[in-house]
Design an enzyme around this catalytic site. Sequence first.
Site, PDB file in Angstrom:
ATOM      1  N   SER A 266       0.876  -1.197   0.118  1.00  0.00           N
ATOM      2  CA  SER A 266       0.056  -0.008   0.085  1.00  0.00           C
ATOM      3  C   SER A 266       1.067   1.256  -0.004  1.00  0.00           C
ATOM      4  O   SER A 266       1.956   1.153   0.380  1.00  0.00           O
ATOM      5  CB  SER A 266      -0.799   0.255   1.189  1.00  0.00           C
ATOM      6  OG  SER A 266      -1.532   1.198   1.423  1.00  0.00           O
TER       7      SER A 266
ATOM      8  N   TYR B 253      -2.522  -0.488  10.751  1.00  0.00           N
ATOM      9  CA  TYR B 253      -2.587  -1.071   9.169  1.00  0.00           C
ATOM     10  C   TYR B 253      -1.182  -0.570   8.332  1.00  0.00           C
ATOM     11  O   TYR B 253      -0.659  -1.462   7.693  1.00  0.00           O
ATOM     12  CB  TYR B 253      -3.819  -0.258   8.391  1.00  0.00           C
ATOM     13  CG  TYR B 253      -3.628  -0.401   6.959  1.00  0.00           C
ATOM     14  CD1 TYR B 253      -4.218  -1.832   6.514  1.00  0.00           C
ATOM     15  CD2 TYR B 253      -3.537   0.384   6.254  1.00  0.00           C
ATOM     16  CE1 TYR B 253      -4.338  -2.132   5.307  1.00  0.00           C
ATOM     17  CE2 TYR B 253      -3.628   0.529   4.817  1.00  0.00           C
ATOM     18  CZ  TYR B 253      -3.889  -0.828   4.283  1.00  0.00           C
ATOM     19  OH  TYR B 253      -3.934  -1.228   3.029  1.00  0.00           O
TER      20      TYR B 253
END
Length: 247
Positions: free
Chosen positions: A140, A153
Site C-alpha cells: 500500500s 494498518y
Amino acid sequence: MKLIGKTAWITGASSGIGQATARLLAAEGADLVISARREERLQQLAQELRALGRQVCIAPADVANRQAMQQVGELIAAQGGVDILINNAGTMPISPIINGRVDEWEQMIDTNIKGVLYAINAVYPGMAERKQGHIVNISSIAARQTYPSAGVYAGTKHAVRAISETLRKEAIRYGVRVTDVQPGAVATELPDSIVHDKIRAAVKENMYAAEMPNLQAEDIANGILYAVTQPAHVDVSELLIRPMMQE
C-alpha cells in the site's frame, strides 16, 4: 497473449484488485489458481475465466489460516506449481490506537503480514527448486507514509515492504523475482472492513472526493501485468501507483 503457459495463484481473488488481476492475466493466457474466503464468488469468477479457455482451480482459503494455506500449497505442488504468486488478500479495520481495538489489530497482522508469509511459504520453495518464478506482494501507499487512525494498518504494510525487499535480495540466487506493489486510493471493498463508523465514513468521503478521482482495480492489475511480463533479466522491485491528485 503474454502469459500463455504460465499459471498464477491469486489470493483475495473474489473482488477488487484480485478479481481484476485474475481477469487480466487470464486474458493474457494465464491459467489460474484463485483463493478467497467467499467460495461462491470464486465459482462465478472461475466460470467467467474458463469461458476464455483458461484452466482455473478454485482453492477457497482464509490467508490467515496457516493450515489452510499449507493445504493450498500442497494442492498447487501436486499440480506442478505456479509461476506467479499475487499476494493480494488484505484487510483495513483502522481506528485510533487509543480505542484499543486489539482484535482488529490482530486481524490486520494475521491477514496482512502472516497471510503474505503463509502464501510465500506455500510456493516459494518450489519456485526456487525450478529456478524461476515471480512473487508479487500487494502492500500500500501506507508502506511509505501513515496518518492518524492507520498506525497498525500502516505498520503491516511497512512490514510487507520490508519482507518484499529482503525476499528480493534472497531470491536472486534462485532466479525468482519479487515485486512490491503499493496502491494508493483504489475503489474497492477495502474500506468496508473498517468497523469504526466515523473513520469508515471519513475514509469513503476522502476516497470518493470529486477533486481526487481514485484508481480502479484495473489500474493496479495493469501495473501487475507490466511487472510480471518483463524479460527475465528485469526485476520491477517496486510499483507505487496512486491517483494523480493524491499526496
